[in-house]
Write a protein that holds these residues in place. Structure first.
Motif, mmCIF file in Angstrom:
data_model
loop_
_atom_site.group_PDB
_atom_site.id
_atom_site.type_symbol
_atom_site.label_atom_id
_atom_site.label_comp_id
_atom_site.label_asym_id
_atom_site.label_seq_id
_atom_site.Cartn_x
_atom_site.Cartn_y
_atom_site.Cartn_z
ATOM 1 N N SER A 1 0.829 -1.205 0.000
ATOM 2 C CA SER A 1 0.000 0.000 0.000
ATOM 3 C C SER A 1 0.866 1.260 0.000
ATOM 4 O O SER A 1 0.530 2.244 -0.660
ATOM 5 N N ALA A 2 1.974 1.207 0.747
ATOM 6 C CA ALA A 2 2.888 2.353 0.740
ATOM 7 C C ALA A 2 3.462 2.573 -0.654
ATOM 8 O O ALA A 2 3.617 3.715 -1.106
ATOM 9 N N ASN A 3 3.720 1.477 -1.366
ATOM 10 C CA ASN A 3 4.181 1.602 -2.752
ATOM 11 C C ASN A 3 3.124 2.262 -3.625
ATOM 12 O O ASN A 3 3.447 3.052 -4.505
ATOM 13 N N TYR A 4 1.835 1.911 -3.379
ATOM 14 C CA TYR A 4 0.758 2.537 -4.153
ATOM 15 C C TYR A 4 0.695 4.039 -3.886
ATOM 16 O O TYR A 4 0.474 4.836 -4.805
ATOM 17 N N VAL A 5 0.889 4.435 -2.603
ATOM 18 C CA VAL A 5 0.869 5.858 -2.274
ATOM 19 C C VAL A 5 2.014 6.563 -2.986
ATOM 20 O O VAL A 5 1.863 7.672 -3.510
ATOM 21 N N LEU A 6 3.164 5.895 -3.046
ATOM 22 C CA LEU A 6 4.319 6.454 -3.746
ATOM 23 C C LEU A 6 4.007 6.694 -5.216
ATOM 24 O O LEU A 6 4.493 7.635 -5.827
ATOM 25 N N MET A 7 3.143 5.825 -5.807
ATOM 26 C CA MET A 7 2.768 5.975 -7.216
ATOM 27 C C MET A 7 1.524 6.823 -7.386
ATOM 28 O O MET A 7 0.933 6.838 -8.465
ATOM 29 N N GLN B 1 -4.089 13.037 -11.593
ATOM 30 C CA GLN B 1 -5.418 12.830 -11.025
ATOM 31 C C GLN B 1 -5.920 11.403 -11.234
ATOM 32 O O GLN B 1 -7.009 11.073 -10.780
ATOM 33 N N VAL B 2 -5.141 10.551 -11.927
ATOM 34 C CA VAL B 2 -5.641 9.246 -12.345
ATOM 35 C C VAL B 2 -6.064 8.391 -11.160
ATOM 36 O O VAL B 2 -7.116 7.783 -11.157
ATOM 37 N N ALA C 1 -1.520 6.450 -6.229
ATOM 38 C CA ALA C 1 -2.766 5.709 -6.410
ATOM 39 C C ALA C 1 -3.435 5.573 -5.043
ATOM 40 O O ALA C 1 -3.457 4.501 -4.451
ATOM 41 N N GLN C 2 -3.977 6.681 -4.549
ATOM 42 C CA GLN C 2 -4.463 6.692 -3.164
ATOM 43 C C GLN C 2 -5.651 5.769 -2.960
ATOM 44 O O GLN C 2 -5.740 5.076 -1.953
#
Lengths: 109, 170
Positions: B42-48, B125-126, B50-51
């Motif tokens: 999930s932290a990786n998703y935040v880095l990308m 914004q994706v 993708a909240q």
């Protein structure tokens, strides 16, 4: 702002490809190595998450929302799969009193 | 840039905890390491950026699915150490198969030719809820409805499996 700095700061999409592959391979190794059926289901979740990570990485890379929605649907399928898989496992445990997969090679006895 | 270092730390920790899921002998410890792995992903998703996916990942995986696994583990009472001994041949075979798969996929990816990243004002914004919701309820509205039928089928299946055992007891 964050995204542009991420891909310009030396983190390439190839890094995410290698990370996702490593996670997927760890899942495959776990399925081959472990004998406990619950750990096997957990390794399958790990493999699904590796694919999710790669889908989100490419979705961000190309600026398209489709990849992230596929991740959403994969999560739906994973939740359904875990529910049914674990309930089957509980039934098998009631019959054999064990979760060792080597006891499950005969479905008809 | 510090994001570079952050990615390497997160990636290394993710791989480490994933390895601990496979290698730890205790099933409950394995589940807890898997929860940690999901938080790091999930932290990786935040880095990308993708909240939405990051939050859903925590709620669905680290919340719902892992609670299900823990419940089943407690129900089956597998806390005692009853894992049978692995044969060394199987261990070597699994390691060779996994390592071979990793090498083949990485070698294939080195040959891949990728298009340039598309980073513009819109691409930030994706991963936000507003944009994802718009696409989900226009382009992917049929798969969304079909997935609800899948959930219904899974629920009926789980209830049926639990109920069948009850009838045999009576």
């Amino acid at each position: 702002m964050l995204l542009a700095t991420l891909f310009e700061s030396g983190v390439k999409i190839e890094h995410y490809m290698v990370l996702a592959t490593a996670l997927f391979v760890i899942g495959v190794f776990g399925v081959l190595y472990r004998k406990n059926a619950i750990i096997l289901l957990m390794c399958i979740e790990l493999m699904l998450n590796a694919v999710n990570l790669l889908l989100v990485a490419f979705s961000t890379y190309f600026g398209q929302a489709d990849g992230q929605l596929f991740v959403f649907f994969i999560m739906v399928v994973a939740a359904a799969e875990a529910t049914v898989g674990l309930s089957i496992l509980v039934l098998l445990y009631r019959n054999t009193r064990s979760t060792d997969i080597r006891l499950f090679n005969k479905l008809k006895n | 840039m510090s994001l570079d270092i952050l990615f390497y730390i997160l990636g290394g920790l993710t791989i480490g905890t994933a390895l601990m899921v496979v290698l730890s002998k205790h099933p409950v410890r394995s589940v807890l390491y898997l929860v940690l792995t999901f938080f790091l992903i999930s932290a990786n998703y935040v880095l990308m950026n993708a909240q939405f996916i990051a939050i859903v990942n925590i709620i669905v995986y680290a919340g719902a699915i892992m609670v299900l696994f823990l419940f089943v583990l407690m129900l089956l009472n597998l806390n005692k150490e009853n894992e049978p001994k692995h044969s060394p041949l199987m261990t070597i075979g699994a390691a060779v198969a996994g390592g071979g798969l990793f090498l083949v996929v990485v070698a294939a990816m080195r040959e891949a030719i990728l298009a340039a990243p598309m980073i513009d004002a819109n691409s930030e914004q994706v991963g936000l809820v507003e944009n994802l919701g718009k696409v989900l309820f226009t382009k992917y509205v049929l798969p969304f409805e079909v997935s609800s039928i899948l959930f219904l089928a899974a629920m009926v299946g789980a209830v049926l499996l639990a109920k069948k055992e009850k009838q045999t007891i009576e």
